[in-house]
Design an enzyme around this catalytic site. Structure first.
Site, mmCIF file in Angstrom:
data_model
loop_
_atom_site.group_PDB
_atom_site.id
_atom_site.type_symbol
_atom_site.label_atom_id
_atom_site.label_comp_id
_atom_site.label_asym_id
_atom_site.label_seq_id
_atom_site.Cartn_x
_atom_site.Cartn_y
_atom_site.Cartn_z
ATOM 1 N N LYS A 110 0.813 -1.226 0.000
ATOM 2 C CA LYS A 110 0.000 0.000 0.000
ATOM 3 C C LYS A 110 0.848 1.279 0.000
ATOM 4 O O LYS A 110 0.402 2.307 -0.500
ATOM 5 C CB LYS A 110 -0.942 0.010 1.214
ATOM 6 C CG LYS A 110 -2.099 -0.969 1.096
ATOM 7 C CD LYS A 110 -3.057 -0.802 2.266
ATOM 8 C CE LYS A 110 -4.239 -1.750 2.153
ATOM 9 N NZ LYS A 110 -5.277 -1.485 3.131
ATOM 10 N N ALA A 180 -2.576 2.145 16.338
ATOM 11 C CA ALA A 180 -2.011 3.278 15.590
ATOM 12 C C ALA A 180 -1.230 2.779 14.378
ATOM 13 O O ALA A 180 -0.251 3.383 13.957
ATOM 14 C CB ALA A 180 -1.123 4.108 16.512
ATOM 15 N N ASN A 201 -2.709 3.412 22.027
ATOM 16 C CA ASN A 201 -1.958 2.309 21.428
ATOM 17 C C ASN A 201 -0.987 1.708 22.432
ATOM 18 O O ASN A 201 -0.508 2.403 23.323
ATOM 19 C CB ASN A 201 -1.169 2.851 20.221
ATOM 20 C CG ASN A 201 -0.602 1.738 19.365
ATOM 21 O OD1 ASN A 201 -1.303 0.754 19.086
ATOM 22 N ND2 ASN A 201 0.642 1.864 18.937
ATOM 23 N N LYS A 206 3.698 5.781 18.990
ATOM 24 C CA LYS A 206 3.074 5.730 17.650
ATOM 25 C C LYS A 206 1.755 6.490 17.637
ATOM 26 O O LYS A 206 1.413 7.133 16.644
ATOM 27 C CB LYS A 206 2.823 4.270 17.234
ATOM 28 C CG LYS A 206 4.057 3.556 16.773
ATOM 29 C CD LYS A 206 3.630 2.369 15.907
ATOM 30 C CE LYS A 206 4.568 1.212 16.023
ATOM 31 N NZ LYS A 206 3.990 -0.041 15.514
HETATM 32 P P1 ATR Z 1 -2.635 -2.668 10.257
HETATM 33 O O1 ATR Z 1 -2.034 -2.186 8.980
HETATM 34 O O2 ATR Z 1 -3.586 -3.829 10.084
HETATM 35 O O3 ATR Z 1 -3.227 -1.569 11.061
HETATM 36 P P2 ATR Z 1 -0.193 -2.664 11.750
HETATM 37 O O4 ATR Z 1 0.196 -1.423 11.019
HETATM 38 O O5 ATR Z 1 0.832 -3.743 11.895
HETATM 39 O O6 ATR Z 1 -1.444 -3.339 11.081
HETATM 40 O O7 ATR Z 1 -0.742 -2.237 13.218
HETATM 41 C C1 ATR Z 1 -1.129 -3.176 14.137
HETATM 42 C C2 ATR Z 1 -1.712 -2.468 15.369
HETATM 43 O O8 ATR Z 1 -2.094 -3.481 16.296
HETATM 44 C C3 ATR Z 1 -0.723 -1.561 16.097
HETATM 45 O O9 ATR Z 1 -1.425 -0.506 16.696
HETATM 46 C C4 ATR Z 1 -0.168 -2.517 17.166
HETATM 47 O O10 ATR Z 1 0.356 -1.877 18.314
HETATM 48 P P3 ATR Z 1 1.921 -1.449 18.384
HETATM 49 O O11 ATR Z 1 2.018 -0.191 17.596
HETATM 50 O O12 ATR Z 1 2.194 -1.279 19.825
HETATM 51 O O13 ATR Z 1 2.695 -2.591 17.762
HETATM 52 C C5 ATR Z 1 -1.409 -3.262 17.546
HETATM 53 N N1 ATR Z 1 -1.079 -4.529 18.184
HETATM 54 C C6 ATR Z 1 -0.612 -5.654 17.588
HETATM 55 N N2 ATR Z 1 -0.415 -6.635 18.500
HETATM 56 C C7 ATR Z 1 -0.777 -6.108 19.713
HETATM 57 C C8 ATR Z 1 -0.805 -6.593 21.061
HETATM 58 N N3 ATR Z 1 -0.429 -7.862 21.329
HETATM 59 N N4 ATR Z 1 -1.242 -5.774 22.034
HETATM 60 C C9 ATR Z 1 -1.632 -4.512 21.778
HETATM 61 N N5 ATR Z 1 -1.633 -3.978 20.511
HETATM 62 C C10 ATR Z 1 -1.203 -4.762 19.508
#
Ligand code: ATR
Length: 336
Positions: A110, A180, A201, A206
């Site tokens: 993307k 985020a 987040n 972030k």
């Molecule tokens: P997408 O494009 O689907 O939004 P991404 O850009 O990888 O995917 O973002 C994933 C989101 O899920 C992020 O906000 C991530 O938090 P971090 O920025 O702290 O990584 C959140 N996320 C993923 N696993 C998580 C977890 N175990 N607990 C809390 N937040 C999580």
């Protein structure tokens, strides 16, 4: 009813649509878009067949019904393309060579695809990602329909609950966005045009960075709050709409939630909307907890369908029937 004309579903005038990503085998986009294209074609074939022999009132009624729902010249096919990273640039060049009319773009391209496009729509530029490309007169233009797809899904949710969906009603809603990442960015960008949006987040930096960015492009109605603050569950009460954009709760980790809503008092979410952009499972633990506390909930299928419908309109100029798209997805997901 159907006959050998079925082999006419794709012919020498068919225009190509598709999705690029890596991997792509699990993409639901082909089913969703082809549901519109092929249903129309099948209705066209059926109405042609009936027209040759209308000898009962029932057949006349069916003919009129099919005719009134037909879309002229919807001669497209939608295909999934698995593109390896080293071929991304070639793909965009080849799409022009092959006269491909439109593409969706999914993970992981993307952002990377933007550098190869001739033009980027203003919203996509500001979001910093493209999920739709229109090829027209030798020009490629990138769009992002994710944020607007989310807005349409929220409007649909309020409509189905017979709520007043005038702009002022929706604008007055305060939104809490959990996460985020990329999906959050599109949603926060779109919704902070009019609504007050709070971003929280796991990695607070972030959320803060997204807040700063949105403010830098003139979206003032936004702040960020540490996730810990919502351990005091009463802090959720400030918001009308709560949206999970993280992957927590997605299959196979279906027991995870970012915030545990089960601690809330009974009926404390009555009058609130809780949305999860996850659609597998249909009801995440987060949505189940929200629903048990009285919230109106919605899963990620609506956003998926609406972002797809907006892409479809960019390519064809036609507003597709979102119910047909949604039903095709439900059928596909249930068959897995
Ligand atoms: P997408 O494009 O689907 O939004 P991404 O850009 O990888 O995917 O973002 C994933 C989101 O899920 C992020 O906000 C991530 O938090 P971090 O920025 O702290 O990584 C959140 N996320 C993923 N696993 C998580 C977890 N175990 N607990 C809390 N937040 C999580």
């Amino acid at each position: 009813m159907l006959n050998s004309n079925l082999c006419n579903l794709v012919n020498s005038k068919t225009r190509i649509l598709g999705v690029i990503g890596h991997p792509i085998a699990h993409s639901l986009s082909p089913v969703m878009h082809n549901s519109i294209i092929f249903k129309n074609k099948v209705n066209q074939l059926n109405s042609e067949a009936i027209s040759k022999n209308i000898d009962t009132i029932e057949k006349l009624k069916e003919f009129k019904y099919l005719k009134s729902n037909l879309i002229d010249n919807l001669n497209y096919v939608y295909i999934a393309f698995d593109i390896s990273p080293e071929n991304l640039k070639n793909m965009v060049v080849s799409a022009k060579t092959l006269n491909i009319h439109g593409l969706n773009v999914t993970i992981p391209y993307k952002i990377d695809v933007m550098q190869y496009l001739d033009e980027i729509d203003e919203d996509a530029e500001k979001i910093g990602a493209v999920n739709t490309i229109l090829f027209e007169n030798g020009n490629s233009k990138g769009y992002n329909t994710d944020g607007l797809g989310f807005r349409k899904a929220i409007e649909e949710l309020m409509e189905t609950r017979n709520l007043n969906t005038s702009n002022s009603t929706i604008k007055s809603k305060k939104i809490l966005v959990l996460g985020a990442g990329g999906a959050s960015r599109s949603i926060c960008y779109e919704m902070s045009k009019d609504n007050f949006v709070t971003i929280t987040n796991r990695t607070f930096e972030k959320a803060e960075a997204l807040e700063k960015y949105l403010k830098s492009i003139g979206h003032k109605n936004v702040n960020s709050i540490k996730l810990d603050e919502f351990n005091n569950i009463n802090n959720l009460m400030d918001y009308d709409i709560i949206v999970n954009t993280t992957s927590l709760g997605m299959h196979p980790n279906i027991d995870e939630t970012v915030i545990n809503l089960s601690k809330l008092p009974e009926n404390s979410l009555v009058g609130k909307f809780v949305v999860d952009i996850i659609y597998n499972p249909f009801e995440t633990k987060f949505l189940k907890q929200a629903s048990e506390k009285g919230a109106v909930t919605q899963n990620g299928l609506s956003m998926l369908v609406h972002q797809g419908a907006i892409s479809f309109e960019i390519w064809t100029g036609l507003k597709p029937d979102v119910e047909i798209m949604k039903n095709s997805l439900i059928k596909e997901l249930n068959s897995k």
